[in-house]
Motif scaffolding. Structure first.
Motif, short mmCIF file in Angstrom:
data_model
loop_
_atom_site.label_atom_id
_atom_site.label_comp_id
_atom_site.label_asym_id
_atom_site.label_seq_id
_atom_site.Cartn_x
_atom_site.Cartn_y
_atom_site.Cartn_z
N ASP A 24 0.85 -1.20 0.00
CA ASP A 24 0.00 0.00 0.00
C ASP A 24 0.88 1.25 0.00
O ASP A 24 0.60 2.22 -0.70
CB ASP A 24 -0.91 0.02 1.23
CG ASP A 24 -1.95 -1.09 1.19
OD1 ASP A 24 -2.50 -1.35 0.11
OD2 ASP A 24 -2.19 -1.70 2.24
N TYR A 25 1.94 1.23 0.80
CA TYR A 25 2.86 2.37 0.85
C TYR A 25 3.54 2.59 -0.50
O TYR A 25 3.68 3.72 -0.96
CB TYR A 25 3.94 2.14 1.92
CG TYR A 25 3.46 2.05 3.34
CD1 TYR A 25 2.30 2.69 3.76
CD2 TYR A 25 4.18 1.32 4.28
CE1 TYR A 25 1.87 2.62 5.08
CE2 TYR A 25 3.76 1.23 5.60
CZ TYR A 25 2.61 1.88 5.99
OH TYR A 25 2.20 1.80 7.29
N ILE A 26 3.97 1.49 -1.11
CA ILE A 26 4.61 1.58 -2.43
C ILE A 26 3.65 2.21 -3.43
O ILE A 26 4.02 3.11 -4.19
CB ILE A 26 5.08 0.19 -2.91
CG1 ILE A 26 6.26 -0.28 -2.06
CG2 ILE A 26 5.45 0.21 -4.39
CD1 ILE A 26 6.58 -1.77 -2.20
N ASN A 27 2.40 1.74 -3.42
CA ASN A 27 1.41 2.27 -4.36
C ASN A 27 1.16 3.76 -4.13
O ASN A 27 1.03 4.54 -5.08
CB ASN A 27 0.10 1.49 -4.28
CG ASN A 27 0.24 0.09 -4.86
OD1 ASN A 27 1.09 -0.15 -5.71
ND2 ASN A 27 -0.57 -0.83 -4.39
N LEU A 28 1.09 4.16 -2.87
CA LEU A 28 0.86 5.57 -2.57
C LEU A 28 2.06 6.43 -2.97
O LEU A 28 1.89 7.51 -3.54
CB LEU A 28 0.54 5.75 -1.08
CG LEU A 28 -0.87 5.31 -0.68
CD1 LEU A 28 -0.98 5.19 0.83
CD2 LEU A 28 -1.91 6.28 -1.21
N LEU A 29 3.26 5.94 -2.70
CA LEU A 29 4.44 6.70 -3.11
C LEU A 29 4.52 6.78 -4.64
O LEU A 29 4.86 7.83 -5.19
CB LEU A 29 5.71 6.07 -2.53
CG LEU A 29 7.02 6.81 -2.85
CD1 LEU A 29 6.95 8.29 -2.44
CD2 LEU A 29 8.20 6.13 -2.18
N GLU A 30 4.17 5.69 -5.30
CA GLU A 30 4.15 5.73 -6.78
C GLU A 30 3.19 6.79 -7.29
O GLU A 30 3.49 7.53 -8.22
CB GLU A 30 3.75 4.36 -7.35
CG GLU A 30 3.59 4.32 -8.86
CD GLU A 30 2.21 4.79 -9.34
OE1 GLU A 30 2.16 5.59 -10.31
OE2 GLU A 30 1.20 4.39 -8.74
N ARG A 31 2.00 6.89 -6.67
CA ARG A 31 1.02 7.88 -7.09
C ARG A 31 1.56 9.30 -6.91
O ARG A 31 1.36 10.17 -7.75
CB ARG A 31 -0.30 7.73 -6.29
CG ARG A 31 -1.06 6.43 -6.53
CD ARG A 31 -1.84 6.40 -7.87
NE ARG A 31 -0.99 6.33 -9.05
CZ ARG A 31 -1.32 6.75 -10.26
NH1 ARG A 31 -2.51 7.26 -10.49
NH2 ARG A 31 -0.50 6.64 -11.27
N VAL A 32 2.27 9.53 -5.80
CA VAL A 32 2.88 10.84 -5.55
C VAL A 32 3.93 11.14 -6.62
O VAL A 32 3.94 12.22 -7.22
CB VAL A 32 3.51 10.89 -4.14
CG1 VAL A 32 4.35 12.16 -3.96
CG2 VAL A 32 2.42 10.82 -3.07
N LEU A 33 4.82 10.17 -6.87
CA LEU A 33 5.87 10.37 -7.86
C LEU A 33 5.28 10.57 -9.26
O LEU A 33 5.73 11.45 -10.01
CB LEU A 33 6.84 9.20 -7.86
CG LEU A 33 7.63 8.97 -6.56
CD1 LEU A 33 8.58 7.79 -6.72
CD2 LEU A 33 8.39 10.22 -6.13
N ASN A 69 2.94 16.30 -13.86
CA ASN A 69 2.66 17.73 -13.77
C ASN A 69 3.93 18.59 -13.70
O ASN A 69 3.86 19.78 -13.38
CB ASN A 69 1.76 18.00 -12.56
CG ASN A 69 0.37 17.46 -12.80
OD1 ASN A 69 -0.41 18.02 -13.55
ND2 ASN A 69 0.05 16.34 -12.16
N ASN A 70 5.06 17.98 -14.02
CA ASN A 70 6.34 18.70 -14.14
C ASN A 70 6.78 19.45 -12.89
O ASN A 70 7.36 20.53 -12.98
CB ASN A 70 6.29 19.67 -15.34
CG ASN A 70 6.11 18.95 -16.65
OD1 ASN A 70 6.79 17.97 -16.92
ND2 ASN A 70 5.17 19.41 -17.46
N PRO A 103 -1.31 8.49 -15.29
CA PRO A 103 -0.84 7.13 -15.61
C PRO A 103 0.22 6.67 -14.61
O PRO A 103 0.79 7.46 -13.87
CB PRO A 103 -0.23 7.30 -17.01
CG PRO A 103 0.14 8.73 -17.11
CD PRO A 103 -0.82 9.50 -16.24
N VAL A 104 0.47 5.36 -14.61
CA VAL A 104 1.58 4.81 -13.83
C VAL A 104 2.81 4.88 -14.73
O VAL A 104 2.84 4.26 -15.79
CB VAL A 104 1.30 3.35 -13.41
CG1 VAL A 104 2.54 2.76 -12.75
CG2 VAL A 104 0.10 3.27 -12.48
#
Length: 199
Positions: free
Chosen positions: A8-17, A23-24, A73-74
């Protein structure tokens, strides 16, 4: 880090990144948002008991009112980097801020083509190697272009003390609270980061 939540943490950090990437946002700005986020700081301390939604986390970190996460997107390098950072944090217990000082997002993204098909143990070893070569103080001096003399003059910390901390001959945690506070203030980092505290 609680193993029950790591993916879950990995997925949330991925979404942030991925949000920052799409959005540059500057990579340094994204690193700072993560480092000073109460959510990610709670992960460092292993006391997170529930998971925030990606939408809530993005609106909190990026100070936006509404986000359509389905439009983000991922990005493969973001997903791989998110898992790499989470595994490094779990292995070392360092703050995310300290991890970013040793292995900034730009460098992590540059590593993606070389390491993404390997076991995550490889990138953890790369990080440990970087960590073993230099102290946080040494890296921050380089980043800010300061000399030990500059820092000594700004903080009134004796040059010899700073030199010993830089060379890791003296454990920064065995110096005074005031020394850690002054160094954190000069370099604008968290005290836990300057002291290389294991959370």
């Amino acid at each position: 880090m609680n193993d029950n939540y790591i993916f879950d943490y990995i997925n949330l950090l991925e979404r942030v990144l991925s949000y920052g990437y799409k959005n540059n946002y500057s990579l340094k700005a994204v690193e700072r948002m993560i480092s000073y986020s109460s959510f990610f700081q709670s992960i460092e301390k292993e006391n997170r008991s529930s998971i925030i939604t990606d939408n809530a986390l993005i609106t909190q970190l990026f100070d936006v009112k509404e986000v359509d996460m389905e439009s983000i997107p991922v990005f493969n390098q973001c997903l791989w980097s998110a898992e790499s950072y989470m595994r490094i944090q779990k292995e070392t217990s360092l703050t995310f801020e300290a991890i970013f000082i040793y292995l900034p997002l730009k460098k992590m993204y540059d590593f993606f083509p070389l390491y993404h098909e390997m076991d995550f143990l490889h990138i953890i070893e790369v990080f440990k190697n970087l960590y073993s070569k230099q102290s946080i103080l040494s890296l921050l001096l380089n980043e800010y272009g300061f000399t030990l003399k500059d820092v000594s003059e700004k903080t009134d910390i004796p040059y010899d003390t700073l030199y010993s901390i830089k060379q890791r001959r003296r454990d920064v945690n065995k110096t005074s609270y005031e020394t850690i506070y002054k160094l954190a203030n000069v370099f604008k980092v968290r005290m836990e980061t300057i002291s290389e505290t294991k959370q």
